[in-house]
Write a protein that holds these residues in place. Structure first.
Motif: not given
Length: 220
Positions: A50-52, A54, A74, A76-77, A110, A136
């Motif tokens: 869900t978050e950059p 992750s 994605r 950003d993961v 995650d 996590t």
């Protein structure tokens, strides 16, 4: 050794077994679609990131096709795949060539998945206890685990032991799930694996894992 007795393999010989080396469970499984992680797990893995920043760890990742497709969607993961034979390098994915039971990550995740990979691992319970520590605080672990392949005298008590640790086990789907890390302690000592167990519920040849309190057999 008794005639016709099951002979157990240590990890070195198990990894060289044709059942393990040639298994094709995740060779072409995609991220989404008909033959996919999303269909197998019941959710698109990227929805759990869900978050950059992750991170998703896929154990026994096969060809890594799902991770490669995730990287295209994605950037950003963090995406990591581990298998006995690592796929070719891919932008946005770290592939690790190592036995799952020997490898240790340098971060928490995650999402950790193992889609049908435990069928081919010797010490399934040992891997489970290690992997659950890598989550996590809100991370999710999902794996296929056929308890019929865990051979020990008191193996029938495993679902209760898992529930006591707040770990879910779906007996119909043979699916284990957990949210957040666990320091799971199980009263079993690994003895070795049988790669001649034959097909499991998937219809594919699989590996049975033997533990103390079950059949004490020689490891070759």
């Amino acid at each position: 050794m008794r005639k016709n007795a099951t002979v157990l393999l240590d990890d070195g010989k198990l990894h060289a077994s044709s059942v393990v080396a040639n298994n094709a469970m995740n060779r072409e499984r995609q991220l989404t679609g008909v033959n996919s992680y999303a269909k197998e797990l019941g959710f698109d893995p990227l929805t759990r990131l869900t978050e950059p920043g992750s991170a998703w760890l896929d154990l026994c990742c096969g060809s890594g096709r799902a991770l490669t497709q995730a990287a295209a969607r994605r950037a950003d993961v963090t995406l990591v795949g581990v298998d006995l034979v690592a796929p070719p390098a891919t932008t946005g994915v770290r592939f690790v060539e190592a036995p799952v039971g020997d490898w240790t990550p340098d971060r928490a995740f995650d999402l950790i998945t193992c889609v049908h990979g435990l069928h081919y691992i010797g010490d399934k319970l040992g891997v489970l206890t290690r992997v659950l520590k890598w989550l996590t605080p809100t991370g999710t672990f999902v794996a296929d685990l056929d308890l019929a392949s865990v051979r020990a005298e008191n193996a029938r008590g495993l679902p209760a032991l898992l529930r006591a640790a707040d770990i879910g086990y779906d007996t119909r789907r043979r699916r284990i799930t957990c949210t957040g890390p666990r320091d799971l302690r199980l009263p079993f000592r690994y003895l070795g694996a049988d790669d001649k167990a034959g097909p499991n519920y998937t219809g594919q040849p699989a590996v049975n894992s033997y533990y103390e309190n079950g059949l004490t057999l020689p490891i070759i």
